[in-house]
Motif scaffolding. Structure first.
Motif, PDB file in Angstrom:
ATOM      1  N   THR A  69     -59.393  43.723  73.239  1.00 12.29           N
ATOM      2  CA  THR A  69     -60.068  44.728  74.060  1.00 12.29           C
ATOM      3  C   THR A  69     -61.196  45.373  73.275  1.00 12.29           C
ATOM      4  O   THR A  69     -61.018  45.727  72.104  1.00 12.29           O
ATOM      5  CB  THR A  69     -59.072  45.813  74.523  1.00 12.29           C
ATOM      6  N   LEU A  70     -62.349  45.522  73.916  1.00 11.15           N
ATOM      7  CA  LEU A  70     -63.482  46.227  73.314  1.00 11.15           C
ATOM      8  C   LEU A  70     -63.571  47.609  73.950  1.00 11.15           C
ATOM      9  O   LEU A  70     -63.561  47.731  75.181  1.00 11.15           O
ATOM     10  CB  LEU A  70     -64.786  45.472  73.554  1.00 11.15           C
ATOM     11  N   THR A  71     -63.655  48.639  73.119  1.00 11.14           N
ATOM     12  CA  THR A  71     -63.804  50.010  73.604  1.00 11.14           C
ATOM     13  C   THR A  71     -64.967  50.669  72.866  1.00 11.14           C
ATOM     14  O   THR A  71     -65.299  50.285  71.753  1.00 11.14           O
ATOM     15  CB  THR A  71     -62.521  50.836  73.373  1.00 11.14           C
ATOM     16  N   SER A  72     -65.539  51.656  73.521  1.00  8.86           N
ATOM     17  CA  SER A  72     -66.643  52.411  72.928  1.00  8.86           C
ATOM     18  C   SER A  72     -66.742  53.751  73.645  1.00  8.86           C
ATOM     19  O   SER A  72     -66.444  53.838  74.842  1.00  8.86           O
ATOM     20  CB  SER A  72     -67.959  51.639  73.104  1.00  8.86           C
ATOM     21  N   PRO A  73     -67.175  54.794  72.946  1.00  8.49           N
ATOM     22  CA  PRO A  73     -67.397  56.078  73.617  1.00  8.49           C
ATOM     23  C   PRO A  73     -68.445  55.971  74.728  1.00  8.49           C
ATOM     24  O   PRO A  73     -68.461  56.783  75.638  1.00  8.49           O
ATOM     25  CB  PRO A  73     -67.891  56.999  72.495  1.00  8.49           C
ATOM     26  N   ILE A 106     -56.281  44.913  69.392  1.00  8.33           N
ATOM     27  CA  ILE A 106     -55.443  43.729  69.592  1.00  8.33           C
ATOM     28  C   ILE A 106     -54.146  44.188  70.235  1.00  8.33           C
ATOM     29  O   ILE A 106     -53.522  45.142  69.779  1.00  8.33           O
ATOM     30  CB  ILE A 106     -55.101  43.060  68.245  1.00  8.33           C
ATOM     31  N   THR A 107     -53.730  43.511  71.310  1.00  8.86           N
ATOM     32  CA  THR A 107     -52.425  43.759  71.920  1.00  8.86           C
ATOM     33  C   THR A 107     -51.590  42.507  71.701  1.00  8.86           C
ATOM     34  O   THR A 107     -52.033  41.401  72.013  1.00  8.86           O
ATOM     35  CB  THR A 107     -52.559  44.062  73.420  1.00  8.86           C
ATOM     36  N   PHE A 108     -50.400  42.688  71.145  1.00  7.42           N
ATOM     37  CA  PHE A 108     -49.562  41.547  70.800  1.00  7.42           C
ATOM     38  C   PHE A 108     -48.093  41.914  70.928  1.00  7.42           C
ATOM     39  O   PHE A 108     -47.732  43.091  70.967  1.00  7.42           O
ATOM     40  CB  PHE A 108     -49.864  41.058  69.377  1.00  7.42           C
ATOM     41  N   LYS A 109     -47.258  40.894  70.990  1.00  5.44           N
ATOM     42  CA  LYS A 109     -45.818  41.095  71.114  1.00  5.44           C
ATOM     43  C   LYS A 109     -45.140  40.318  70.005  1.00  5.44           C
ATOM     44  O   LYS A 109     -45.469  39.165  69.759  1.00  5.44           O
ATOM     45  CB  LYS A 109     -45.332  40.616  72.474  1.00  5.44           C
ATOM     46  N   VAL A 110     -44.221  40.964  69.307  1.00  9.15           N
ATOM     47  CA  VAL A 110     -43.382  40.273  68.332  1.00  9.15           C
ATOM     48  C   VAL A 110     -42.134  39.861  69.093  1.00  9.15           C
ATOM     49  O   VAL A 110     -41.383  40.704  69.591  1.00  9.15           O
ATOM     50  CB  VAL A 110     -43.051  41.169  67.123  1.00  9.15           C
ATOM     51  N   GLU A 145     -39.322  44.848  72.964  1.00  8.72           N
ATOM     52  CA  GLU A 145     -39.688  44.456  74.330  1.00  8.72           C
ATOM     53  C   GLU A 145     -41.105  44.915  74.669  1.00  8.72           C
ATOM     54  O   GLU A 145     -41.785  44.320  75.486  1.00  8.72           O
ATOM     55  CB  GLU A 145     -38.696  45.058  75.339  1.00  8.72           C
ATOM     56  N   THR A 146     -41.538  46.006  74.044  1.00  8.59           N
ATOM     57  CA  THR A 146     -42.844  46.591  74.344  1.00  8.59           C
ATOM     58  C   THR A 146     -43.913  46.012  73.429  1.00  8.59           C
ATOM     59  O   THR A 146     -43.716  45.964  72.209  1.00  8.59           O
ATOM     60  CB  THR A 146     -42.783  48.117  74.127  1.00  8.59           C
ATOM     61  N   PRO A 147     -45.053  45.589  73.980  1.00 10.45           N
ATOM     62  CA  PRO A 147     -46.130  45.081  73.127  1.00 10.45           C
ATOM     63  C   PRO A 147     -46.693  46.174  72.214  1.00 10.45           C
ATOM     64  O   PRO A 147     -46.664  47.357  72.538  1.00 10.45           O
ATOM     65  CB  PRO A 147     -47.196  44.625  74.130  1.00 10.45           C
ATOM     66  N   TYR A 148     -47.196  45.757  71.082  1.00 15.03           N
ATOM     67  CA  TYR A 148     -47.882  46.639  70.141  1.00 15.03           C
ATOM     68  C   TYR A 148     -49.383  46.582  70.409  1.00 15.03           C
ATOM     69  O   TYR A 148     -49.899  45.576  70.883  1.00 15.03           O
ATOM     70  CB  TYR A 148     -47.656  46.171  68.701  1.00 15.03           C
ATOM     71  N   THR A 149     -50.078  47.661  70.073  1.00 21.65           N
ATOM     72  CA  THR A 149     -51.542  47.648  70.086  1.00 21.65           C
ATOM     73  C   THR A 149     -52.016  48.164  68.739  1.00 21.65           C
ATOM     74  O   THR A 149     -51.420  49.079  68.170  1.00 21.65           O
ATOM     75  CB  THR A 149     -52.147  48.524  71.203  1.00 21.65           C
ATOM     76  N   LYS A 150     -53.075  47.557  68.247  1.00 15.87           N
ATOM     77  CA  LYS A 150     -53.655  47.985  66.976  1.00 15.87           C
ATOM     78  C   LYS A 150     -55.165  48.041  67.141  1.00 15.87           C
ATOM     79  O   LYS A 150     -55.814  47.042  67.438  1.00 15.87           O
ATOM     80  CB  LYS A 150     -53.279  46.993  65.872  1.00 15.87           C
ATOM     81  N   GLN A 151     -55.727  49.247  66.996  1.00 19.42           N
ATOM     82  CA  GLN A 151     -57.179  49.412  67.063  1.00 19.42           C
ATOM     83  C   GLN A 151     -57.742  49.252  65.662  1.00 19.42           C
ATOM     84  O   GLN A 151     -57.299  49.897  64.715  1.00 19.42           O
ATOM     85  CB  GLN A 151     -57.549  50.771  67.630  1.00 19.42           C
TER      86      GLN A 151
END
Length: 195
Positions: A69-73, A106-110, A145-151
């Motif tokens: 995902t791309l984000t910006s103000p 990045i959104t990912f699931k272990v 069960e819940t995906p992780y997100t890392k900016q």
């Protein structure tokens, strides 16, 4: 494999600080048993979610990368590239506004076990020239069960007429300290006067 793909692979190898050696792979059971009496290690294991009631190792990929995902103000709606339909962003370029600060998330699931030293790597080319490389640590995580997100750290898009005149080809990869590849995908972007 073409010479360009081989060069990209060399650019997408994890780099380590001098003297750093990734630890040997361990199962969750081995981590649970590791120095049970050590309070600081117990706190570290708890911070990673290593508990006695966690399931043991299972089959299938340890990590599934779900999206970039791309984000910006300056961006009203984030640009989400789902890896389930990655062919779409290989052929339809994303437009990034010139000169703005933006971040990659990045959104990912272990799926099972413990993953250590997960990192995001990316090489951006414009024609045959490499214009940007990224090697960012994501961290260590356990199955949930819940995906992780890392900016990841914010970057600034190039600006000017030259930056706007071409197409950029990015190859992104998610790997761990053992160089196991969990995602390897390509996407295209252009630099524009607006998003």
């Amino acid at each position: 494999m073409s010479a360009e793909e081989h060069h990209d692979d060399a650019d997408l190898q994890p780099t380590f600080a001098e003297g750093y050696k990734p630890g040997e792979k361990k199962t969750l059971d081995a981590y649970r048993e590791l120095d049970k009496e050590d309070e600081s290690l117990a706190r570290w294991k708890a911070s990673l979610g290593i508990a006695n009631n966690m399931p043991t190792e299972a089959s299938g990929p340890k990590v599934t990368v779900l999206s970039l995902t791309l984000t910006s103000p300056t961006l009203d709606t984030p640009i989400i590239m789902s890896l389930a339909d990655h062919t779409d962003f290989k052929t339809n370029p994303v437009t990034i506004k010139e000169g703005v600060d933006y971040s990659v998330t990045i959104t990912f699931k272990v799926n099972h076990g413990l993953i250590t030293g997960l990192r995001f790597m990316q090489v951006v080319k414009r024609g045959p020239l490499t214009v940007d490389k990224m090697d960012a640590m994501i961290g260590s995580y356990t199955a949930t069960e819940t995906p992780y997100t890392k900016q990841l750290a914010s970057e600034q898009a190039p600006k000017g007429v030259v930056a706007r005149s071409g197409t950029y080809h990015a190859r992104s990869r998610v790997v761990d300290d053992d160089k196991e590849v969990f995602a390897d995908f390509r996407w295209i972007f252009t630099i524009g006067k607006d998003w």
